[in-house]
Each structure stands twice: as C-alpha cells, then as structure tokens.
Design a protein around this motif. Structure first.
Motif, short mmCIF file in Angstrom:
data_model
loop_
_atom_site.label_atom_id
_atom_site.label_comp_id
_atom_site.label_asym_id
_atom_site.label_seq_id
_atom_site.Cartn_x
_atom_site.Cartn_y
_atom_site.Cartn_z
N VAL A 11 0.85 -1.19 0.00
CA VAL A 11 0.00 0.00 0.00
C VAL A 11 0.88 1.24 0.00
CG1 VAL A 11 -1.82 1.24 1.23
CG2 VAL A 11 -1.79 -1.26 1.25
N ILE A 12 0.64 2.14 -0.96
CA ILE A 12 1.43 3.36 -1.10
C ILE A 12 0.48 4.56 -1.13
CG2 ILE A 12 3.01 4.65 -2.60
CD1 ILE A 12 4.13 1.96 -3.49
N ASN A 13 0.86 5.61 -0.36
CA ASN A 13 0.06 6.83 -0.30
C ASN A 13 0.43 7.75 -1.46
OD1 ASN A 13 -1.50 8.98 0.43
ND2 ASN A 13 -0.38 9.46 2.29
N CYS A 14 -0.54 8.18 -2.24
CA CYS A 14 -0.30 9.06 -3.39
C CYS A 14 0.14 10.46 -2.97
CB CYS A 14 -1.57 9.20 -4.23
SG CYS A 14 -2.08 7.71 -5.06
N LYS A 15 -0.32 10.93 -1.81
CA LYS A 15 -0.03 12.30 -1.36
C LYS A 15 1.46 12.53 -1.12
CE LYS A 15 -4.24 14.10 -0.16
NZ LYS A 15 -4.82 15.15 -0.90
N ASP A 16 2.13 11.59 -0.44
CA ASP A 16 3.54 11.78 -0.11
C ASP A 16 4.43 10.62 -0.58
OD1 ASP A 16 2.76 9.80 1.63
OD2 ASP A 16 3.33 10.87 3.45
N CYS A 17 3.87 9.72 -1.35
CA CYS A 17 4.60 8.55 -1.90
C CYS A 17 5.20 7.65 -0.82
CB CYS A 17 5.69 9.00 -2.88
SG CYS A 17 5.03 9.88 -4.29
N GLU A 18 4.62 7.68 0.37
CA GLU A 18 5.12 6.84 1.47
C GLU A 18 4.60 5.41 1.34
OE1 GLU A 18 5.04 6.51 6.33
OE2 GLU A 18 4.12 8.22 5.35
N ARG A 19 5.48 4.47 1.61
CA ARG A 19 5.10 3.06 1.64
C ARG A 19 4.53 2.77 3.02
NH1 ARG A 19 10.40 0.16 -0.70
NH2 ARG A 19 9.14 -0.87 -2.27
N LEU A 20 3.25 2.38 3.06
CA LEU A 20 2.60 2.12 4.34
C LEU A 20 2.78 0.68 4.80
CD1 LEU A 20 -0.71 4.09 3.73
CD2 LEU A 20 1.37 4.87 4.88
N GLY A 21 3.02 -0.23 3.88
CA GLY A 21 3.20 -1.63 4.21
C GLY A 21 2.31 -2.51 3.34
N PHE A 22 2.19 -3.75 3.74
CA PHE A 22 1.38 -4.71 3.00
C PHE A 22 0.04 -4.92 3.71
CE2 PHE A 22 5.60 -5.50 1.49
CZ PHE A 22 5.42 -5.86 0.17
N VAL A 23 -0.98 -5.23 2.95
CA VAL A 23 -2.31 -5.48 3.51
C VAL A 23 -2.23 -6.65 4.48
CG1 VAL A 23 -4.69 -6.14 2.98
CG2 VAL A 23 -3.45 -4.62 1.42
N GLY A 24 -2.73 -6.43 5.70
CA GLY A 24 -2.72 -7.49 6.70
C GLY A 24 -4.08 -8.13 6.88
N ASP A 25 -5.14 -7.34 6.64
CA ASP A 25 -6.48 -7.84 6.84
C ASP A 25 -7.46 -6.98 6.04
OD1 ASP A 25 -8.48 -9.44 7.84
OD2 ASP A 25 -8.23 -8.87 9.93
N VAL A 26 -8.69 -7.44 5.96
CA VAL A 26 -9.74 -6.73 5.23
C VAL A 26 -10.99 -6.73 6.09
CG1 VAL A 26 -11.15 -6.71 3.13
CG2 VAL A 26 -8.79 -7.50 3.02
N ASP A 27 -11.66 -5.56 6.20
CA ASP A 27 -12.93 -5.46 6.93
C ASP A 27 -14.09 -5.54 5.94
OD1 ASP A 27 -11.80 -5.20 9.42
OD2 ASP A 27 -11.89 -3.01 9.43
N PHE A 28 -15.08 -6.36 6.28
CA PHE A 28 -16.26 -6.52 5.44
C PHE A 28 -17.51 -6.17 6.22
CE2 PHE A 28 -13.43 -9.30 3.07
CZ PHE A 28 -13.80 -9.03 1.76
N ASP A 29 -18.53 -5.68 5.53
CA ASP A 29 -19.86 -5.51 6.10
C ASP A 29 -20.59 -6.82 5.88
OD1 ASP A 29 -22.43 -4.88 6.82
OD2 ASP A 29 -22.56 -3.07 5.59
N ILE A 30 -20.95 -7.49 6.95
CA ILE A 30 -21.57 -8.81 6.85
C ILE A 30 -22.92 -8.76 6.14
CG2 ILE A 30 -22.52 -10.72 8.21
CD1 ILE A 30 -20.39 -10.13 10.29
N GLU A 31 -23.67 -7.69 6.38
CA GLU A 31 -25.01 -7.60 5.80
C GLU A 31 -24.98 -7.42 4.27
OE1 GLU A 31 -27.24 -4.62 7.83
OE2 GLU A 31 -26.98 -5.59 9.77
N THR A 32 -24.06 -6.60 3.79
CA THR A 32 -24.02 -6.32 2.35
C THR A 32 -22.97 -7.14 1.61
OG1 THR A 32 -22.42 -4.52 2.58
CG2 THR A 32 -24.77 -3.94 2.72
N GLY A 33 -22.00 -7.68 2.34
CA GLY A 33 -20.92 -8.44 1.71
C GLY A 33 -19.89 -7.57 1.03
N ARG A 34 -19.91 -6.28 1.32
CA ARG A 34 -18.98 -5.34 0.69
C ARG A 34 -17.76 -5.08 1.57
NH1 ARG A 34 -22.68 -1.15 -2.62
NH2 ARG A 34 -21.38 -1.74 -4.35
N MET A 35 -16.64 -4.81 0.91
CA MET A 35 -15.42 -4.48 1.63
C MET A 35 -15.52 -3.05 2.15
SD MET A 35 -11.44 -4.92 0.48
CE MET A 35 -11.40 -3.69 -0.79
N ILE A 36 -15.26 -2.87 3.45
CA ILE A 36 -15.34 -1.55 4.07
C ILE A 36 -13.96 -0.89 4.11
CG2 ILE A 36 -15.84 -0.33 6.21
CD1 ILE A 36 -17.80 -2.57 6.87
N ALA A 37 -12.92 -1.67 4.47
CA ALA A 37 -11.59 -1.09 4.64
C ALA A 37 -10.52 -2.17 4.53
CB ALA A 37 -11.49 -0.43 6.02
#
Length: 87
Positions: A11-37
């Motif tokens: 994951v890289i931030n476009c504003k300052d080109c900083e490397r934030l790291g690698f995705v560790g987990d994903v948050d989902f909304d159980i009711e809709t099945g959509r990815m939240i974060a």
C-alpha cells in the motif's frame, strides 16, 4: 480478486509517496458483503521486532487504484496518523 491476493500487495500513499506496508487484513460488512476497509499493520516499535504502535485502517473510499503489485491510496498523512494513533 481474492483476499490472499490483496495481502500480497503493498500500500502506497499518493499524497507523499510513502510506503505504508502490505495489507494485513480486510474489513467486510456482513449484511451487504462489501469491503469496508483494508488494514495495514503499522511500523514496528523497536528494531523491527517488538510490537507495533498502531495499524492503518484505510476506508475503501480512500483507495484510488488496485494494480498488479500495489494499492494506491489518497490520504492526508498527518491527519490520518493522528487518527490511527488515537490522538
């Protein structure tokens, strides 16, 4: 795309080109099945081995593009770090 594939992307931030790291987990909304974060573990405290101060919880709306190797996000670094650190 599978969650396992997201975890291999950096994951890289476009504003300052900083490397934030690698995705560790994903948050989902159980009711809709959509990815939240996506959750990216923050930097290590001491010598890269002892614990972490915080984690980045990046809402899906902040994701600008998902590529072959990286995920580009657009966040304000100062404001976002204060929010992640709980300040």
């Amino acid at each position: 795309m599978r969650i396992a594939e997201l975890k291999q992307k950096e994951v890289i931030n476009c504003k300052d080109c900083e490397r934030l790291g690698f995705v560790g987990d994903v948050d989902f909304d159980i009711e809709t099945g959509r990815m939240i974060a996506i959750v990216v573990p923050g930097p290590c405290k001491i010598w890269g081995i002892i614990g972490r101060d915080h984690e980045y919880v990046i809402p899906f709306d902040y994701i600008k593009q998902i590529g072959m190797d990286i995920i580009l996000v657009d966040i304000n670094p100062e404001e976002f770090l204060r929010k992640c650190a709980g300040l």
